[in-house]
Design an enzyme around this catalytic site. Sequence first.
Site, PDB file in Angstrom:
ATOM      1  CG  ASP A 195      -1.917  -0.939   1.265  1.00 29.22           C
ATOM      2  OD1 ASP A 195      -2.344  -1.501   0.239  1.00 29.22           O
ATOM      3  OD2 ASP A 195      -2.322  -1.391   2.450  1.00 29.22           O
ATOM      4  CE1 TYR A 227       3.966  -6.193   3.142  1.00 29.73           C
ATOM      5  CE2 TYR A 227       3.322  -8.639   2.952  1.00 29.73           C
ATOM      6  CZ  TYR A 227       3.570  -7.313   2.382  1.00 29.73           C
ATOM      7  OH  TYR A 227       3.219  -6.993   1.195  1.00 29.73           O
TER       8      TYR A 227
END
Lengths: 267, 267
Positions: free
Chosen positions: A70, A129
């Site tokens: 994002d 992540y």
Amino acid sequence: MTNAPADRSRSAGARPAPGQRRLRMTVAYDGAAFHGMAANDGVRTVVGSLVEALEPMLGPVELSVAGRTDAGVHAAGQVVSFDAPVEGPEPEALQRAVNARCAPELVVRDVAEAAPDFDARFSARARVYRYTVLNGPVPDPFLARTALWVPQPLDLNALRLSCDAVIGLHDFSSFCRRPKRPLGEVSLERRVLDARWSVVGEGLLRFEISATAFCHQMVRSIVGTSLEMGAGRRRPGEMAGIVRARDRHAAGQVAPPHGLCLWQVVY
Amino acid sequence: MTNAPADRSRSAGARPAPGQRRLRMTVAYDGAAFHGMAANDGVRTVVGSLVEALEPMLGPVELSVAGRTDAGVHAAGQVVSFDAPVEGPEPEALQRAVNARCAPELVVRDVAEAAPDFDARFSARARVYRYTVLNGPVPDPFLARTALWVPQPLDLNALRLSCDAVIGLHDFSSFCRRPKRPLGEVSLERRVLDARWSVVGEGLLRFEISATAFCHQMVRSIVGTSLEMGAGRRRPGEMAGIVRARDRHAAGQVAPPHGLCLWQVVY
């Protein structure tokens, strides 16, 4: 980030055209310097910058990207694949050229020839992540771009307990922004391989999560919910019910993007 | 940075006026966010920002600053002292107010009442600076603001040998920008207590130097010269001669400010 195969039109398994070879590139970037991942005319994006740097040397290129981060999310080990003429520049020359143009906000850490059926997105077995939190009364100027500052004390035990419930195969509808397409088409089922909080420095907490794939805003939504449990606003035991609810409203706030980093892609 | 007593008009040893107390504040800042240290109308400076944040609560304040960092130089442990009304806000309230206004680029790590004769600048026994170098073929987006990227391989041994010659009491004219005042007034003699290069991470080198005081551009000039020796462009043994020359032209390039950080002030 979105890694669901249904989300992109590029077909898996396509091999390079004659006279082309498949290359694999590992890139790192400071998400704050880009208006998101996908190419977008008139703004600086990660894919747009890479394509602009590569095309003068290679002609038109189409990138396959392992993890669609994002806007504002960083990457230390993003992987992209693309095809380049066999007679064209060597991988090291491509690396130097992209770095000369895009560094330091975006750098190519490594480029190498890959197997012809390698695809950065479809060959990936897992994405890892990391989300970093600075938990203390005073912010830190040198971590401001890469860690979320949380002044109220967090209970590490509650954080740890909260994330056990997301491990395994689940429908993550509670943590994912619904794609705009008709609901029936898209599965939000994902397999989380591991998820844990740890202390990595003085007042510095890290959430690391690996999954075969993630749906949109999934990590930030899990982190935001977990932080509410760490802060004592919810009980950690509620996480299992939130997963089961399959309802976006059951989860907590989406944590801000600047604490998140695509750390590694596993093949 | 300039720490020589002759450089500032504020006299040492002045005690707080009646009804005032002396406070000591430790601050950290990202040098890239400020146009240098000293208050300067119309631009954002470190002292200007602190004074603007403090004066609404305290009335006019005069800051004594331990280390005058050049534009672009960071601080992790800068110390300032000033006087505030005894009946005024508590130190913690001042800290919160400054942080609410200046964070995350500038933060107050700590404030406390100090002895009436404490002066951040004149009471300091030593200043410790760190200079960070990323030595490897690829830059790093997350270190770009705080480390100098040097792609050509550096010889750690040569770096280490090069800095031995600056330890001790020397006239550092070779490494310091001359103040604009007549030469006769200003001594550039300083005592360096320690200076050493070490490896602190993969490809990450750190130069740490402590001295009773530094003259203007001294650390960056020593680092720039040392890096020329690390890169093989000069022999490390030349450093002693450069110190002895007391000639600005004998030294190497001044290293850029963004790798430098005022790490600590010792009292």
